[in-house]
Design a protein around this motif. Sequence first.
Motif, PDB file in Angstrom:
ATOM      1  N   GLU A  15       0.829  -1.199   0.000  1.00 57.84           N
ATOM      2  CA  GLU A  15       0.000   0.000   0.000  1.00 57.84           C
ATOM      3  C   GLU A  15       0.865   1.252   0.000  1.00 57.84           C
ATOM      4  OE1 GLU A  15      -3.136   1.740   3.086  1.00 57.84           O
ATOM      5  OE2 GLU A  15      -3.664  -0.220   2.268  1.00 57.84           O
ATOM      6  N   CYS A  16       0.488   2.207  -0.825  1.00 59.39           N
ATOM      7  CA  CYS A  16       1.203   3.472  -0.913  1.00 59.39           C
ATOM      8  C   CYS A  16       0.993   4.258   0.378  1.00 59.39           C
ATOM      9  CB  CYS A  16       0.707   4.271  -2.117  1.00 59.39           C
ATOM     10  SG  CYS A  16       1.521   5.872  -2.287  1.00 59.39           S
ATOM     11  N   SER A  17       2.076   4.688   0.980  1.00 58.49           N
ATOM     12  CA  SER A  17       1.977   5.440   2.234  1.00 58.49           C
ATOM     13  C   SER A  17       1.506   6.874   2.011  1.00 58.49           C
ATOM     14  CB  SER A  17       3.329   5.446   2.951  1.00 58.49           C
ATOM     15  OG  SER A  17       4.324   6.008   2.111  1.00 58.49           O
ATOM     16  N   TYR A  18       1.502   7.325   0.753  1.00 62.65           N
ATOM     17  CA  TYR A  18       1.080   8.689   0.451  1.00 62.65           C
ATOM     18  C   TYR A  18      -0.420   8.783   0.139  1.00 62.65           C
ATOM     19  CZ  TYR A  18       6.082   9.520   0.141  1.00 62.65           C
ATOM     20  OH  TYR A  18       7.423   9.598   0.420  1.00 62.65           O
ATOM     21  N   CYS A  19      -0.939   7.817  -0.627  1.00 67.79           N
ATOM     22  CA  CYS A  19      -2.347   7.901  -1.036  1.00 67.79           C
ATOM     23  C   CYS A  19      -3.167   6.675  -0.648  1.00 67.79           C
ATOM     24  CB  CYS A  19      -2.463   8.143  -2.543  1.00 67.79           C
ATOM     25  SG  CYS A  19      -1.855   6.769  -3.553  1.00 67.79           S
ATOM     26  N   GLY A  20      -2.530   5.610  -0.180  1.00 68.47           N
ATOM     27  CA  GLY A  20      -3.251   4.428   0.272  1.00 68.47           C
ATOM     28  C   GLY A  20      -3.644   3.460  -0.821  1.00 68.47           C
ATOM     29  N   GLN A  21      -3.237   3.670  -2.051  1.00 66.62           N
ATOM     30  CA  GLN A  21      -3.604   2.779  -3.144  1.00 66.62           C
ATOM     31  C   GLN A  21      -2.844   1.457  -3.023  1.00 66.62           C
ATOM     32  OE1 GLN A  21      -3.405   4.615  -6.938  1.00 66.62           O
ATOM     33  NE2 GLN A  21      -4.082   2.801  -8.035  1.00 66.62           N
ATOM     34  N   PRO A  22      -3.538   0.315  -3.143  1.00 67.71           N
ATOM     35  CA  PRO A  22      -2.872  -0.987  -3.013  1.00 67.71           C
ATOM     36  C   PRO A  22      -2.270  -1.465  -4.333  1.00 67.71           C
ATOM     37  CG  PRO A  22      -5.216  -1.308  -3.228  1.00 67.71           C
ATOM     38  CD  PRO A  22      -4.990   0.185  -3.221  1.00 67.71           C
ATOM     39  N   PHE A  23      -1.196  -2.234  -4.223  1.00 67.49           N
ATOM     40  CA  PHE A  23      -0.532  -2.824  -5.384  1.00 67.49           C
ATOM     41  C   PHE A  23      -0.182  -4.266  -5.080  1.00 67.49           C
ATOM     42  CE2 PHE A  23       0.141   1.687  -5.716  1.00 67.49           C
ATOM     43  CZ  PHE A  23      -0.145   1.931  -7.049  1.00 67.49           C
ATOM     44  N   SER A  24      -0.121  -5.091  -6.125  1.00 70.14           N
ATOM     45  CA  SER A  24       0.149  -6.514  -5.938  1.00 70.14           C
ATOM     46  C   SER A  24       1.646  -6.831  -5.906  1.00 70.14           C
ATOM     47  CB  SER A  24      -0.522  -7.330  -7.044  1.00 70.14           C
ATOM     48  OG  SER A  24      -0.015  -6.946  -8.308  1.00 70.14           O
ATOM     49  N   ARG A  25       2.470  -5.929  -6.401  1.00 69.31           N
ATOM     50  CA  ARG A  25       3.916  -6.143  -6.394  1.00 69.31           C
ATOM     51  C   ARG A  25       4.614  -4.897  -5.869  1.00 69.31           C
ATOM     52  NH1 ARG A  25       5.893  -8.178 -12.030  1.00 69.31           N
ATOM     53  NH2 ARG A  25       7.793  -8.348 -10.829  1.00 69.31           N
ATOM     54  N   ASP A  26       5.734  -5.122  -5.211  1.00 70.84           N
ATOM     55  CA  ASP A  26       6.513  -4.017  -4.660  1.00 70.84           C
ATOM     56  C   ASP A  26       7.042  -3.108  -5.767  1.00 70.84           C
ATOM     57  OD1 ASP A  26       7.751  -2.578  -2.528  1.00 70.84           O
ATOM     58  OD2 ASP A  26       9.666  -3.517  -3.080  1.00 70.84           O
ATOM     59  N   GLU A  27       7.399  -3.695  -6.909  1.00 72.32           N
ATOM     60  CA  GLU A  27       7.915  -2.899  -8.025  1.00 72.32           C
ATOM     61  C   GLU A  27       6.861  -1.915  -8.523  1.00 72.32           C
ATOM     62  OE1 GLU A  27       8.025  -6.287  -8.045  1.00 72.32           O
ATOM     63  OE2 GLU A  27      10.167  -6.619  -7.714  1.00 72.32           O
ATOM     64  N   TYR A  28       5.603  -2.355  -8.560  1.00 67.00           N
ATOM     65  CA  TYR A  28       4.523  -1.472  -8.995  1.00 67.00           C
ATOM     66  C   TYR A  28       4.362  -0.300  -8.023  1.00 67.00           C
ATOM     67  CZ  TYR A  28       3.147  -5.440 -11.941  1.00 67.00           C
ATOM     68  OH  TYR A  28       3.115  -6.465 -12.846  1.00 67.00           O
ATOM     69  N   LEU A  29       4.512  -0.583  -6.741  1.00 68.94           N
ATOM     70  CA  LEU A  29       4.410   0.466  -5.727  1.00 68.94           C
ATOM     71  C   LEU A  29       5.529   1.486  -5.899  1.00 68.94           C
ATOM     72  CD1 LEU A  29       3.277   1.750  -3.151  1.00 68.94           C
ATOM     73  CD2 LEU A  29       4.659   0.108  -1.853  1.00 68.94           C
ATOM     74  N   VAL A  30       6.744   0.996  -6.126  1.00 66.53           N
ATOM     75  CA  VAL A  30       7.891   1.899  -6.299  1.00 66.53           C
ATOM     76  C   VAL A  30       7.693   2.774  -7.532  1.00 66.53           C
ATOM     77  CG1 VAL A  30      10.369   1.985  -6.762  1.00 66.53           C
ATOM     78  CG2 VAL A  30       9.487   0.385  -5.064  1.00 66.53           C
ATOM     79  N   LEU A  31       7.231   2.177  -8.641  1.00 67.23           N
ATOM     80  CA  LEU A  31       6.980   2.961  -9.849  1.00 67.23           C
ATOM     81  C   LEU A  31       5.868   3.981  -9.622  1.00 67.23           C
ATOM     82  CD1 LEU A  31       7.243   0.185 -12.566  1.00 67.23           C
ATOM     83  CD2 LEU A  31       8.807   2.105 -12.230  1.00 67.23           C
TER      84      LEU A  31
END
Length: 86
Positions: A15-31
């Motif tokens: 989960e993005c710490s800035y907006c709370g949007q969830p992602f299935s992979r860490d790479e997607y979160l970083v991007l």
Amino acid sequence: MSYETAIPPGEPTYECSYCGQPFSRDEYLVLHRGLEHGDELTDDEVSAFHDVYEEETEEMRLFRLKILGVLVLLYFGFLFTYSVVT
């Protein structure tokens, strides 16, 4: 900009710490962080974004070369088939 994401139950989420949007992979979160929250990132997060972005770019370049090779093979395959049939 918020995108609709669907993560299967039981799968790990990032989960993005800035907006709370969830992602299935860490790479997607970083991007996501680098593209959507670039002004708010720490130096470590910026470095992680650049690393993942370069890796993604290299994967896309390799994918494009493979697709180009397939298209060339298809083209010449059809060309030779046409020349044999006619």
